[in-house]
Scaffold this motif. Structure first.
Motif, PDB file in Angstrom:
ATOM      1  N   THR A 206       0.841  -1.195   0.000  1.00 33.88           N
ATOM      2  CA  THR A 206       0.000   0.000   0.000  1.00 33.88           C
ATOM      3  C   THR A 206       0.879   1.249   0.000  1.00 33.88           C
ATOM      4  O   THR A 206       1.986   1.244   0.535  1.00 33.88           O
ATOM      5  N   ARG A 207       0.371   2.303  -0.584  1.00 34.76           N
ATOM      6  CA  ARG A 207       1.174   3.517  -0.738  1.00 34.76           C
ATOM      7  C   ARG A 207       1.593   4.100   0.609  1.00 34.76           C
ATOM      8  O   ARG A 207       2.744   4.505   0.790  1.00 34.76           O
ATOM      9  N   LYS A 208       0.664   4.115   1.555  1.00 33.43           N
ATOM     10  CA  LYS A 208       0.965   4.662   2.870  1.00 33.43           C
ATOM     11  C   LYS A 208       2.118   3.916   3.532  1.00 33.43           C
ATOM     12  O   LYS A 208       3.074   4.520   4.031  1.00 33.43           O
ATOM     13  N   VAL A 211       5.589   4.442   1.815  1.00 34.95           N
ATOM     14  CA  VAL A 211       6.220   5.711   2.186  1.00 34.95           C
ATOM     15  C   VAL A 211       6.749   5.651   3.615  1.00 34.95           C
ATOM     16  O   VAL A 211       7.875   6.078   3.894  1.00 34.95           O
ATOM     17  N   ASN A 270       1.880  14.927  10.201  1.00 24.84           N
ATOM     18  CA  ASN A 270       2.379  15.368   8.892  1.00 24.84           C
ATOM     19  C   ASN A 270       3.093  16.717   8.962  1.00 24.84           C
ATOM     20  O   ASN A 270       3.936  17.029   8.107  1.00 24.84           O
ATOM     21  N   LEU A 378       5.470  12.152  -1.375  1.00 20.87           N
ATOM     22  CA  LEU A 378       4.745  11.122  -2.125  1.00 20.87           C
ATOM     23  C   LEU A 378       3.685  10.416  -1.290  1.00 20.87           C
ATOM     24  O   LEU A 378       2.987   9.533  -1.798  1.00 20.87           O
ATOM     25  N   LYS A 379       3.568  10.788  -0.015  1.00 27.95           N
ATOM     26  CA  LYS A 379       2.598  10.133   0.868  1.00 27.95           C
ATOM     27  C   LYS A 379       1.184  10.357   0.342  1.00 27.95           C
ATOM     28  O   LYS A 379       0.897  11.373  -0.320  1.00 27.95           O
ATOM     29  N   PRO A 380       0.260   9.414   0.619  1.00 31.37           N
ATOM     30  CA  PRO A 380      -1.133   9.630   0.209  1.00 31.37           C
ATOM     31  C   PRO A 380      -1.740  10.791   0.967  1.00 31.37           C
ATOM     32  O   PRO A 380      -1.408  11.040   2.126  1.00 31.37           O
ATOM     33  N   THR A 381      -2.645  11.506   0.340  1.00 34.52           N
ATOM     34  CA  THR A 381      -3.311  12.630   0.966  1.00 34.52           C
ATOM     35  C   THR A 381      -4.486  12.119   1.783  1.00 34.52           C
ATOM     36  O   THR A 381      -5.448  11.579   1.225  1.00 34.52           O
ATOM     37  N   VAL A 382      -4.378  12.249   3.112  1.00 37.59           N
ATOM     38  CA  VAL A 382      -5.449  11.790   4.003  1.00 37.59           C
ATOM     39  C   VAL A 382      -5.703  12.884   5.033  1.00 37.59           C
ATOM     40  O   VAL A 382      -4.859  13.729   5.296  1.00 37.59           O
TER      41      VAL A 382
END
Length: 388
Positions: A206-208, A211, A270, A378-382
């Protein structure tokens, strides 16, 4: 409630556990004293982290299935017994090189079991709205342990030699074993979580988590520089006490936790991570300027601030919104990323140090950590659920 008796017991157990581990920051002196080179330091210290990283997928699965408490007990036992086996190593390094590598592998597996188990265990105990504060404050146990390990071990080593040093490391881990015995793992899977869950490697894709693992790896690369090469650097510069660096490093990281944890829960991790990356890198890039004990203290303080910001924020980002049934795996991904970075750093930096010297080594380490600023983008936007 955050600060429960179980939290306090795990805090003290982890303090002694990490003190046993950090006493081995002085182990490069054993390697060079027996005829080893900077590259030998990189290999021998690095294989410890390699074993710790490579076994992490199976350890993470074990913790989710076998339980946090049982897994932590096993880790403590290994960390208590392994230093005693180093007593068998006599004479030149070449006489027992492969035996030493084997011992370092088993030692690294023990660290991985205990470290992953205790951080999974503590996340189970922390209220979600105080995740940054709880992880940060619990992490001070490791930072204090990181400081007192070399501080206890260095005078013992100087006055009584390596046999007493190994007994000391064993005794510190033994204290951790005794402190964690009364704690019970009261958490159980909920019916909704009893169904098959994603595997370690499925979560890693998974992307999260990619990263998080990448940032943890870069952080571990920086830790490899401080953990393996500060002692030889201090010796090369004829500095009196290596433990000054680790004392300042740990004090700074502990002080930061008292002020930043609650802030991070309000504004989100973040906002904290970029500052942690920048300060950690700065602490490494300043090492070549050190020519006295006061400067050694100051540089350790800067690196410690970076560590104090970065570790809990990365950990919180990794485990946030993850269910109980996969927290062991997620913690394994995060801590395994750190260990992978420590292994790669020890090996690569050892070769750099051998070819280009320790000054170049620390510059390369600092720039590598600094590259994490790009990876973080590059982290997912949450939307982070904070305590506000």
């Amino acid at each position: 409630m955050l600060y429960t008796p179980a939290f306090a017991a795990l805090f003290m157990a982890n303090l002694f556990y990490v003190a046993s581990y950090s006493s081995f920051f002085l182990f490069p002196l054993f390697i060079t004293g027996q005829g080893g080179s900077h590259q030998d330091i990189g290999i021998i210290m690095g294989v410890f982290a390699l074993a710790s990283a490579f076994c992490r997928p199976w350890i993470a699965e074990m913790i989710d299935r076998f339980g946090r408490k049982r897994s932590y007990t096993i880790g403590c036992i290994i960390m208590m017994l392994l230093p005693l086996f180093y007593l068998l190593l006599k004479g030149p390094l070449t006489n027992y090189y492969f035996l030493l590598l084997f011992l370092r592998i088993v030692h690294g597996v023990g660290l991985a079991i205990g470290f992953t188990a205790v951080f999974t265990f503590i996340v189970d105990l922390i209220p979600i709205k105080r995740l940054n504060e709880g992880i940060g404050m619990f992490g001070t146990s490791g930072l204090i342990g990181m400081a007192i390990g070399p501080m206890i071990a260095e005078p013992i080593l100087q006055n009584y030699g390596f046999s007493a040093f190994f007994f000391t490391a064993s005794g510190l881990a033994g204290a951790a074993f005794l402190l964690q015995l009364p704690i019970r793992d009261k958490h159980h899977l909920q019916p909704s979580e009893a169904q098959p869950q994603p595997s370690f490697f499925a979560l890693l894709k998974t992307r999260k988590q990619l990263v998080c693992a990448g940032l943890a790896l870069l952080f571990g690369f920086g830790l490899a520089a401080t953990g393996n090469f500060i002692a030889p650097f201090a010796t090369e510069r004829q500095l009196s006490y290596v433990s000054l660096y680790y004392f300042a490093y740990s004090c700074a990281a502990v002080i930061v936790r008292f002020f930043v944890g609650k802030v991070a829960d309000r504004i989100g991790e973040n906002q904290i991570i970029p500052w942690g990356i920048a300060l950690t890198a700065t602490g490494l890039l300043l090492v070549p300027l050190v020519h006295g004990n006061l400067w050694l203290l100051a540089v350790g303080f800067v690196f410690g601030i970076g560590h104090g910001l970065l570790f809990p924020a990365l950990n919180a980002m990794a485990v946030r919104d993850e269910i109980y049934a996969v927290r062991g795996k997620v913690t394994g991904i995060f801590t395994g990323g750190i260990d992978s970075g420590i292994f790669c750093g020890a090996l690569i930096l050892g070769m750099i140090g051998e070819i280009a010297g320790l000054t170049t080594l620390f510059i390369c380490a600092g720039l590598t950590v600094l590259s994490g600023l790009y990876l973080f983008r590059l982290k997912p936007t949450v939307t982070v659920k904070t305590g506000r």
